[in-house]
Scaffold this motif. Sequence first.
Motif, PDB file in Angstrom:
ATOM      1  N   ARG A 169      31.802 -42.224  13.087  1.00 22.13           N
ATOM      2  CA  ARG A 169      32.967 -42.894  13.670  1.00 22.13           C
ATOM      3  C   ARG A 169      33.964 -41.843  14.148  1.00 22.13           C
ATOM      4  O   ARG A 169      34.354 -40.950  13.398  1.00 22.13           O
ATOM      5  N   ARG A 170      34.382 -41.977  15.385  1.00 25.30           N
ATOM      6  CA  ARG A 170      35.364 -41.058  15.955  1.00 25.30           C
ATOM      7  C   ARG A 170      36.680 -41.776  16.263  1.00 25.30           C
ATOM      8  O   ARG A 170      37.476 -41.303  17.068  1.00 25.30           O
TER       9      ARG A 170
ATOM     10  N   LEU B 130      31.907 -41.702   6.901  1.00 27.55           N
ATOM     11  CA  LEU B 130      31.631 -42.276   8.225  1.00 27.55           C
ATOM     12  C   LEU B 130      31.729 -41.219   9.323  1.00 27.55           C
ATOM     13  O   LEU B 130      32.558 -41.320  10.239  1.00 27.55           O
TER      14      LEU B 130
ATOM     15  N   GLY C  97      37.242 -44.008  11.255  1.00 21.57           N
ATOM     16  CA  GLY C  97      36.602 -42.779  10.816  1.00 21.57           C
ATOM     17  C   GLY C  97      37.612 -41.804  10.249  1.00 21.57           C
ATOM     18  O   GLY C  97      37.368 -41.149   9.223  1.00 21.57           O
TER      19      GLY C  97
END
Length: 529
Positions: free
Chosen positions: A278-279, A275, A283
């Motif tokens: 995603r941050r 992922l 993630g």
Amino acid sequence: MAKSSSALGTPEAAARTSLTTRILAVNIFALAMLAGGFFYLDSYRAQLIDARLEETATQVRLIAEAYAVTPPAGRPQLLSKFGLLTDTRLRVYAYPSPTARAAEVPRSFDSWSVSGPTYQLRDPAQEEWQKRVARFLDRSIDIIVDADHPEHFHEPDHDTLAAWPIALRATRDRNIATSVERAPDRTPMILAAIDVRRPDGSGAVILSTENQRDITRIVRAERLRLGVVLLIVVLVSVSLSLFLARTIVRPLRRLALAAHRVRLGRAREVQVPRLPERRDEIGTLARALSDMSMAIRQRIDATEAFAADVTHELKNPLASLRSAVDSLGIVKDPALQKQLIDVIRDDVGRLDRLITDIAEASRVDAELARARFESVDLGTMIEGLLTTREERGRNGDVRVAFARPHRGTAVVFGDGSRLTRVIENLVENAVSFSPAGGLVQVAATRDGDDVVIRVEDEGPGVPPDAREAIFNRFHSDRPEGEEFGRHSGLGLAIAKAIVEGHNGSIVATDRDNAPNGARFVIRLPAWSR
């Protein structure tokens, strides 16, 4: 005895409820608190009615005072004007005699007979469907909030004083009496009565009735606005909840499925989604799980390779040992028997060294994970190690020189016994490859944030294409003339594992300005107070 619990009151119940359901439940609970505004509206309606009751009581009192000082001929006009100004219906019940009973007191005046009707009681059956829906909602909400249920208002068939309980109460108490009743269309009716009789018993009772339709209209308007706001908030909240659940539950479901496949082990290369877009924490979790799965896969591969190498390395001495043992029962020559016994002794010693080194290599990672690190002065440690080797004669005819650093300059944070094993393996390796009378040089210096350890010998050196392979387990490149089986090929592998367990690195290079020889360079993070 069975124990009961609320639906979401226990961890077991929460575990049986999906994350999406829980997110929706939390948000809908917050919306339910907003819906509690309907209770506030019921309180608001009660406050409006109370205010109207006080206002009506004041009006009736003023009417009674004006009635008392106005001549009888002017009273009908006075009451009709008051009725028009206040949108009320005023009735007067005059006592024909001081001893007359309430049932004998007829209505003597009605303001509507002069001014006409000031309000109209509507028949619910004749109204539009929107009004019927509104009344249905009113009834439903009244049931939910447990609102008061006033009596139904209706005009008496025989309009006498006795037909009005509120008028009888005012007569009995000789004061103003007020009450709220409900019109056929559920709008509030405000009733007020006042006894204006004189001390001799003559006089009258004034009754005021008013249809406060505007209260219902105000409450319904507020309820409509609150309902619209609640509907918008519900739609937004549910949409955001579903979006939040989707952004959380879907990736977690993918990660759980990948972890399940890793656990089953049916696929050799299970790709755990990383992922990268995603941050957030999910993630971070995805990348951590991916790295963990790759580390586990590498560890499993290394374990399988190690097991295969161990099997291979054990087969050779075992085969030699079996052959010698089988031959020992056949050979009768004492000299040959002595040779076979020597072979058996050498094979047993070789197996012992091999098993010892295998055990050391297999537990080094686990022991490093449990070890308690402390500051280690490598200068003092190396000096003590080399002194012990010299005293035991382990260097043979090879000279070992150590350039001792200043005290406190080559200090690292680690496990002293393990770091001693690293230097011991490197020095032992350098001595074994050095020619007779050769020189092994050991140095420890500070280089910025690192401590650098160098071990150099005058042996044949390490070919460039073998500088990575020599750190593999059971690597078997040994110096010419060395007796077979004296080394297990695990020394450098153990040294590399220990160094990397201390967040360091180890490499093999050529010596500077020398035709031959090898140099091993270790870099470890320097310890700072």
